[in-house]
Design a protein around this motif. Structure first.
Motif, mmCIF file in Angstrom:
data_model
loop_
_atom_site.group_PDB
_atom_site.id
_atom_site.type_symbol
_atom_site.label_atom_id
_atom_site.label_comp_id
_atom_site.label_asym_id
_atom_site.label_seq_id
_atom_site.Cartn_x
_atom_site.Cartn_y
_atom_site.Cartn_z
ATOM 1 N N SER A 191 23.907 -42.476 -9.057
ATOM 2 C CA SER A 191 22.821 -41.512 -9.222
ATOM 3 C C SER A 191 21.532 -42.097 -8.647
ATOM 4 C CB SER A 191 22.627 -41.177 -10.702
ATOM 5 O OG SER A 191 22.177 -42.331 -11.406
ATOM 6 N N TYR A 192 20.550 -41.227 -8.404
ATOM 7 C CA TYR A 192 19.291 -41.675 -7.810
ATOM 8 C C TYR A 192 18.612 -42.729 -8.686
ATOM 9 C CZ TYR A 192 14.478 -41.470 -6.068
ATOM 10 O OH TYR A 192 13.251 -41.785 -5.574
ATOM 11 N N GLU A 193 18.589 -42.519 -10.008
ATOM 12 C CA GLU A 193 17.966 -43.472 -10.917
ATOM 13 C C GLU A 193 18.665 -44.819 -10.868
ATOM 14 O OE1 GLU A 193 18.807 -40.413 -11.663
ATOM 15 O OE2 GLU A 193 16.816 -39.491 -11.880
ATOM 16 N N ASN A 194 20.013 -44.803 -10.816
ATOM 17 C CA ASN A 194 20.752 -46.069 -10.760
ATOM 18 C C ASN A 194 20.567 -46.768 -9.414
ATOM 19 O OD1 ASN A 194 21.754 -45.877 -13.373
ATOM 20 N ND2 ASN A 194 23.579 -44.742 -12.730
ATOM 21 N N ARG A 195 20.437 -45.979 -8.339
ATOM 22 C CA ARG A 195 20.192 -46.595 -7.032
ATOM 23 C C ARG A 195 18.830 -47.292 -7.013
ATOM 24 N NH1 ARG A 195 22.042 -41.642 -4.926
ATOM 25 N NH2 ARG A 195 19.994 -41.178 -4.011
ATOM 26 N N LEU A 196 17.836 -46.669 -7.622
ATOM 27 C CA LEU A 196 16.526 -47.308 -7.717
ATOM 28 C C LEU A 196 16.607 -48.596 -8.516
ATOM 29 C CD1 LEU A 196 14.145 -44.273 -8.403
ATOM 30 C CD2 LEU A 196 14.283 -45.623 -6.314
ATOM 31 N N ARG A 197 17.334 -48.553 -9.630
ATOM 32 C CA ARG A 197 17.451 -49.728 -10.477
ATOM 33 C C ARG A 197 18.177 -50.856 -9.759
ATOM 34 N NH1 ARG A 197 19.977 -47.426 -14.172
ATOM 35 N NH2 ARG A 197 18.124 -46.581 -15.183
ATOM 36 N N GLU A 198 19.264 -50.533 -9.060
ATOM 37 C CA GLU A 198 20.015 -51.551 -8.331
ATOM 38 C C GLU A 198 19.210 -52.118 -7.160
ATOM 39 O OE1 GLU A 198 22.999 -52.904 -8.876
ATOM 40 O OE2 GLU A 198 23.172 -51.804 -10.765
ATOM 41 N N SER A 199 18.307 -51.312 -6.598
ATOM 42 C CA SER A 199 17.511 -51.759 -5.457
ATOM 43 C C SER A 199 16.203 -52.401 -5.874
ATOM 44 C CB SER A 199 17.203 -50.573 -4.538
ATOM 45 O OG SER A 199 18.376 -49.907 -4.147
ATOM 46 N N SER A 200 15.939 -52.440 -7.178
ATOM 47 C CA SER A 200 14.673 -52.979 -7.697
ATOM 48 C C SER A 200 13.476 -52.246 -7.100
ATOM 49 C CB SER A 200 14.566 -54.486 -7.413
ATOM 50 O OG SER A 200 15.621 -55.190 -8.016
ATOM 51 N N LEU A 201 13.612 -50.903 -6.997
ATOM 52 C CA LEU A 201 12.543 -50.083 -6.472
ATOM 53 C C LEU A 201 11.970 -49.195 -7.568
ATOM 54 C CD1 LEU A 201 13.976 -48.766 -3.068
ATOM 55 C CD2 LEU A 201 12.168 -50.461 -3.368
ATOM 56 N N PHE A 202 10.669 -48.908 -7.463
ATOM 57 C CA PHE A 202 10.048 -47.886 -8.283
ATOM 58 C C PHE A 202 10.116 -46.562 -7.533
ATOM 59 C CE2 PHE A 202 7.330 -51.291 -10.350
ATOM 60 C CZ PHE A 202 7.979 -51.193 -11.573
ATOM 61 N N CYS A 203 10.262 -45.459 -8.240
ATOM 62 C CA CYS A 203 10.128 -44.163 -7.581
ATOM 63 C C CYS A 203 8.675 -44.005 -7.130
ATOM 64 C CB CYS A 203 10.545 -43.028 -8.508
ATOM 65 S SG CYS A 203 9.486 -42.801 -9.947
ATOM 66 N N LEU A 204 8.456 -43.169 -6.141
ATOM 67 C CA LEU A 204 7.111 -43.032 -5.586
ATOM 68 C C LEU A 204 6.118 -42.486 -6.610
ATOM 69 C CD1 LEU A 204 7.873 -41.679 -2.003
ATOM 70 C CD2 LEU A 204 7.393 -44.015 -2.726
ATOM 71 N N GLU A 205 6.607 -41.664 -7.528
ATOM 72 C CA GLU A 205 5.713 -41.130 -8.555
ATOM 73 C C GLU A 205 5.194 -42.248 -9.454
ATOM 74 O OE1 GLU A 205 5.669 -37.565 -11.920
ATOM 75 O OE2 GLU A 205 7.524 -38.134 -10.911
ATOM 76 N N LYS A 206 6.081 -43.193 -9.809
ATOM 77 C CA LYS A 206 5.655 -44.309 -10.650
ATOM 78 C C LYS A 206 4.745 -45.252 -9.868
ATOM 79 C CE LYS A 206 8.374 -45.783 -13.760
ATOM 80 N NZ LYS A 206 9.502 -46.400 -14.524
#
Length: 217
Positions: A191-206
């Motif tokens: 999922s998008y949230e898990n991909r962000l977590r695995e990539s150590s990225l913040f979403c652009l909104e955050k």
């Protein structure tokens, strides 16, 4: 400082032919360390006496024109446009010197497009197009799908287009790095949230909230 500015000469060279040396009696050498500082000092009094009242805009423009004449400078009047704002704006005509300024539905200031309704869609669409274009180039030109390759490219080449002056126009539009994280090998089915977590990225909104907090602090 006088020794640095006085006694300068210049000439023009075209295809091996050179003109005679001529004295430089005004201006500041470009590309120098002191150049920007001296220019800021030179134009520091440009807004002196400006009333900044909408009903007296023409009077202020006349004052600016007199300032330019005294300083032996010229405004690039082709770049001077009028941006009318407000629901019941009478849309008066304004002139700089003897030339009337054209009106424009939108103008760019420091790379940010603003229209007469302060709607940031003029800025959002080109920013998204640039980011998507660069992301497409990365997708077509980079064979590796490892996060060690994709993430630095995304951070350096794609994300800046979506964050340039984002404090000004960002609240009007929400973007995500969904496509970029999809390109990372091994994360395609998460999922998008898990991909962000695995990539150590913040979403652009955050990231935008983070930047707002820093700016407010």
């Amino acid at each position: 400082m006088r020794n640095w500015l006085d006694g300068r000469t210049q000439r023009v060279a075209v295809r091996g032919l050179v003109s005679k040396w001529r004295s430089v009696t005004s201006g500041v050498p470009q590309g120098s360390v002191l150049g920007p500082l001296l220019f800021n000092i030179f134009v520091g009094d440009m807004d002196g006496g400006i009333e900044c009242t909408l009903s007296k805009v023409q009077r202020d423009l006349d004052r600016l024109e007199r300032w330019a004449h005294v300083k032996c400078m010229k405004f690039n009047k082709a770049k001077c446009k009028v941006l009318h704002m407000g629901w019941h704006n009478p849309k008066h005509n304004y002139r700089l010197g003897k030339e009337w300024s054209e009106s424009s539905p939108e103008e760019k200031d420091l790379g940010v497009l603003i229209d007469e309704k302060l709607n940031m869609s003029w800025q959002c669409v080109p920013a998204a197009q640039k980011a998507n274009h660069v992301l497409g180039c990365i997708k077509r030109g980079v064979t590796s799908g490892s996060r060690e390759v994709i993430l630095p490219l995304y951070s350096a080449l794609v994300r800046p287009h979506l964050e340039y002056y984002v404090q000004l126009w960002g609240p009007r539009k929400t973007w995500s790095c969904w496509s970029a994280t999809k390109m990372i090998r091994g994360l395609e089915h998460l999922s998008y949230e898990n991909r962000l977590r695995e990539s150590s990225l913040f979403c652009l909104e955050k990231r935008r909230l983070w930047g707002d907090l820093i700016a407010a602090f």
